[in-house]
Motif scaffolding. Structure first.
Motif, mmCIF file in Angstrom:
data_model
loop_
_atom_site.group_PDB
_atom_site.id
_atom_site.type_symbol
_atom_site.label_atom_id
_atom_site.label_comp_id
_atom_site.label_asym_id
_atom_site.label_seq_id
_atom_site.Cartn_x
_atom_site.Cartn_y
_atom_site.Cartn_z
ATOM 1 N N VAL A 187 0.862 -1.186 0.000
ATOM 2 C CA VAL A 187 0.000 0.000 0.000
ATOM 3 C C VAL A 187 0.893 1.229 0.000
ATOM 4 O O VAL A 187 2.041 1.180 0.439
ATOM 5 C CB VAL A 187 -0.938 0.016 1.226
ATOM 6 C CG1 VAL A 187 -1.918 -1.143 1.172
ATOM 7 C CG2 VAL A 187 -0.134 -0.029 2.524
ATOM 8 N N PRO A 188 0.393 2.375 -0.506
ATOM 9 C CA PRO A 188 1.225 3.575 -0.612
ATOM 10 C C PRO A 188 1.772 4.050 0.730
ATOM 11 O O PRO A 188 2.888 4.507 0.833
ATOM 12 C CB PRO A 188 0.280 4.615 -1.222
ATOM 13 C CG PRO A 188 -0.778 3.813 -1.904
ATOM 14 C CD PRO A 188 -0.949 2.575 -1.082
ATOM 15 N N ARG A 189 0.969 3.961 1.773
ATOM 16 C CA ARG A 189 1.419 4.377 3.099
ATOM 17 C C ARG A 189 0.539 3.712 4.154
ATOM 18 O O ARG A 189 -0.523 3.192 3.852
ATOM 19 C CB ARG A 189 1.352 5.894 3.249
ATOM 20 C CG ARG A 189 -0.052 6.466 3.078
ATOM 21 C CD ARG A 189 -0.050 7.966 3.224
ATOM 22 N NE ARG A 189 -1.394 8.527 3.070
ATOM 23 C CZ ARG A 189 -1.689 9.804 3.247
ATOM 24 N NH1 ARG A 189 -0.734 10.649 3.574
ATOM 25 N NH2 ARG A 189 -2.931 10.214 3.094
ATOM 26 N N GLY A 190 1.006 3.757 5.389
ATOM 27 C CA GLY A 190 0.230 3.174 6.465
ATOM 28 C C GLY A 190 0.062 1.672 6.361
ATOM 29 O O GLY A 190 -1.030 1.146 6.575
ATOM 30 N N ALA A 191 1.158 0.949 6.081
ATOM 31 C CA ALA A 191 1.058 -0.500 5.893
ATOM 32 C C ALA A 191 0.595 -1.199 7.168
ATOM 33 O O ALA A 191 -0.167 -2.165 7.102
ATOM 34 C CB ALA A 191 2.405 -1.064 5.435
ATOM 35 N N TRP A 192 1.029 -0.726 8.332
ATOM 36 C CA TRP A 192 0.619 -1.406 9.555
ATOM 37 C C TRP A 192 -0.875 -1.217 9.813
ATOM 38 O O TRP A 192 -1.559 -2.135 10.271
ATOM 39 C CB TRP A 192 1.427 -0.942 10.758
ATOM 40 C CG TRP A 192 1.215 -1.873 11.915
ATOM 41 C CD1 TRP A 192 0.345 -1.717 12.964
ATOM 42 C CD2 TRP A 192 1.841 -3.140 12.105
ATOM 43 N NE1 TRP A 192 0.405 -2.801 13.807
ATOM 44 C CE2 TRP A 192 1.316 -3.700 13.306
ATOM 45 C CE3 TRP A 192 2.794 -3.866 11.391
ATOM 46 C CZ2 TRP A 192 1.720 -4.939 13.790
ATOM 47 C CZ3 TRP A 192 3.202 -5.099 11.885
ATOM 48 C CH2 TRP A 192 2.654 -5.622 13.063
ATOM 49 N N THR A 193 -1.385 -0.023 9.492
ATOM 50 C CA THR A 193 -2.825 0.206 9.628
ATOM 51 C C THR A 193 -3.600 -0.733 8.706
ATOM 52 O O THR A 193 -4.658 -1.255 9.074
ATOM 53 C CB THR A 193 -3.177 1.671 9.300
ATOM 54 O OG1 THR A 193 -2.400 2.533 10.114
ATOM 55 C CG2 THR A 193 -4.647 1.957 9.549
ATOM 56 N N ALA A 194 -3.070 -0.952 7.500
ATOM 57 C CA ALA A 194 -3.706 -1.882 6.568
ATOM 58 C C ALA A 194 -3.710 -3.292 7.147
ATOM 59 O O ALA A 194 -4.689 -4.035 6.998
ATOM 60 C CB ALA A 194 -2.987 -1.855 5.228
ATOM 61 N N PHE A 195 -2.627 -3.650 7.822
ATOM 62 C CA PHE A 195 -2.567 -4.965 8.468
ATOM 63 C C PHE A 195 -3.598 -5.053 9.599
ATOM 64 O O PHE A 195 -4.295 -6.066 9.744
ATOM 65 C CB PHE A 195 -1.164 -5.223 8.999
ATOM 66 C CG PHE A 195 -1.028 -6.518 9.741
ATOM 67 C CD1 PHE A 195 -1.208 -7.734 9.104
ATOM 68 C CD2 PHE A 195 -0.731 -6.525 11.100
ATOM 69 C CE1 PHE A 195 -1.097 -8.936 9.793
ATOM 70 C CE2 PHE A 195 -0.619 -7.716 11.792
ATOM 71 C CZ PHE A 195 -0.805 -8.925 11.138
ATOM 72 N N GLN A 196 -3.704 -3.989 10.388
ATOM 73 C CA GLN A 196 -4.707 -3.975 11.461
ATOM 74 C C GLN A 196 -6.121 -4.125 10.894
ATOM 75 O O GLN A 196 -6.976 -4.781 11.490
ATOM 76 C CB GLN A 196 -4.601 -2.679 12.271
ATOM 77 C CG GLN A 196 -3.353 -2.597 13.141
ATOM 78 C CD GLN A 196 -3.263 -1.269 13.861
ATOM 79 O OE1 GLN A 196 -3.436 -0.202 13.254
ATOM 80 N NE2 GLN A 196 -3.006 -1.307 15.145
ATOM 81 N N TYR A 197 -6.350 -3.515 9.737
ATOM 82 C CA TYR A 197 -7.653 -3.641 9.080
ATOM 83 C C TYR A 197 -7.942 -5.103 8.756
ATOM 84 O O TYR A 197 -9.040 -5.613 8.997
ATOM 85 C CB TYR A 197 -7.682 -2.797 7.810
ATOM 86 C CG TYR A 197 -8.876 -3.053 6.926
ATOM 87 C CD1 TYR A 197 -10.108 -2.454 7.179
ATOM 88 C CD2 TYR A 197 -8.773 -3.922 5.832
ATOM 89 C CE1 TYR A 197 -11.215 -2.710 6.367
ATOM 90 C CE2 TYR A 197 -9.861 -4.185 5.020
ATOM 91 C CZ TYR A 197 -11.075 -3.575 5.294
ATOM 92 O OH TYR A 197 -12.172 -3.837 4.504
ATOM 93 N N LEU A 198 -6.933 -5.814 8.200
ATOM 94 C CA LEU A 198 -7.116 -7.225 7.869
ATOM 95 C C LEU A 198 -7.374 -8.059 9.122
ATOM 96 O O LEU A 198 -8.195 -8.981 9.111
ATOM 97 C CB LEU A 198 -5.887 -7.747 7.129
ATOM 98 C CG LEU A 198 -5.627 -7.159 5.735
ATOM 99 C CD1 LEU A 198 -4.314 -7.699 5.178
ATOM 100 C CD2 LEU A 198 -6.777 -7.465 4.787
ATOM 101 N N VAL A 199 -6.669 -7.716 10.199
ATOM 102 C CA VAL A 199 -6.882 -8.430 11.456
ATOM 103 C C VAL A 199 -8.299 -8.169 11.968
ATOM 104 O O VAL A 199 -8.989 -9.084 12.438
ATOM 105 C CB VAL A 199 -5.831 -8.011 12.506
ATOM 106 C CG1 VAL A 199 -6.172 -8.593 13.879
ATOM 107 C CG2 VAL A 199 -4.435 -8.452 12.076
ATOM 108 N N ARG A 200 -8.749 -6.920 11.868
ATOM 109 C CA ARG A 200 -10.114 -6.598 12.297
ATOM 110 C C ARG A 200 -11.139 -7.401 11.505
ATOM 111 O O ARG A 200 -12.090 -7.945 12.076
ATOM 112 C CB ARG A 200 -10.383 -5.101 12.122
ATOM 113 C CG ARG A 200 -11.742 -4.664 12.693
ATOM 114 C CD ARG A 200 -12.145 -3.293 12.218
ATOM 115 N NE ARG A 200 -12.528 -3.301 10.789
ATOM 116 C CZ ARG A 200 -13.076 -2.257 10.183
ATOM 117 N NH1 ARG A 200 -13.285 -1.118 10.848
ATOM 118 N NH2 ARG A 200 -13.399 -2.322 8.892
#
Length: 219
Positions: A187-200
């Protein structure tokens, strides 16, 4: 000048008895520690802290490289594919898990390097697979990471942050590092947030309610 062959043999035997095999191997390992790599005969001979002559090493072990093998020092050009794989299996048995590049780097003076495995097998992952270890590919790795993230979230009562993941990995080295997880998300930015989204989303699919602040309902 005449040399008595029997006396010469006795003289050589006397010299050999000055050092045990283990003492010589210890000298080789110590030289490798000082040098930062497996020493050549010339490097060992020039080492001011080495107390054994290279010829003494050869007289004990037959060849220089046989001695280095016995000392656990591995010259690249003399290792076969089978020997490389056996080193991985031995390390895996010692660790109780699949070895990583970090494990090899931490033992770089006594085990082959990750770059040698990559050169020989195409990649360290391919070498690990050939040695019989489970090595997940891209999507499989992400799937495993998301599942592990969901488990960690349940333990924490909230979605895990990078620092949480790093702390969890200290207790469980089988976890990917937080940066490996981070780099899996394209993803362009915020990869960890994207990971948290998948976990959610995984938690929701399993019937766990996740609040807007990332905390788990009821926790």
């Amino acid at each position: 000048m005449r040399i008595d062959e029997a006396e010469l043999a006795a003289f050589r035997a006397g010299l050999r008895r000055r050092y045990s095999d283990e003492e010589i191997l210890g000298e080789l390992r110590a030289a490798a520690e000082r040098l930062g790599r497996s020493p050549t005969m010339r490097e060992f001979a020039k080492d001011p802290e080495a107390h054994v002559h290279p010829q003494t090493v050869i007289e004990h072990f037959g060849t220089w490289n046989a001695a280095k093998r016995a000392a656990g020092l591995f010259p690249r050009r003399f290792l076969t594919r089978d020997e490389l794989l056996e080193q991985l299996r031995t390390l895996g048995a010692e660790l109780g898990r699949t070895p990583t590049a970090r494990d090899l780097a931490a033992r770089r003076r006594v085990v082959p390097s990750a770059s040698l495995y990559a050169h020989t097998f195409g990649s360290l992952a391919d070498a690990l697979r050939e040695a019989g270890f489970e090595v997940l590919r891209g999507e499989e790795r992400l799937e495993r990471a998301v599942e592990q993230g969901a488990t960690l979230a349940r333990e924490l009562g909230r979605l895990p942050k990078m620092a949480d993941w790093a702390e969890a990995r200290k207790a469980d080295p089988a976890l990917l590092s937080e940066w490996q997880v981070y780099r899996m998300l394209d993803v362009p930015r915020g990869a960890w947030t994207a990971f948290q989204y998948l976990v959610r989303e995984r938690l929701r699919a399993n019937g766990v309610e996740v609040l807007s602040d990332g905390s788990l309902a009821g926790r």
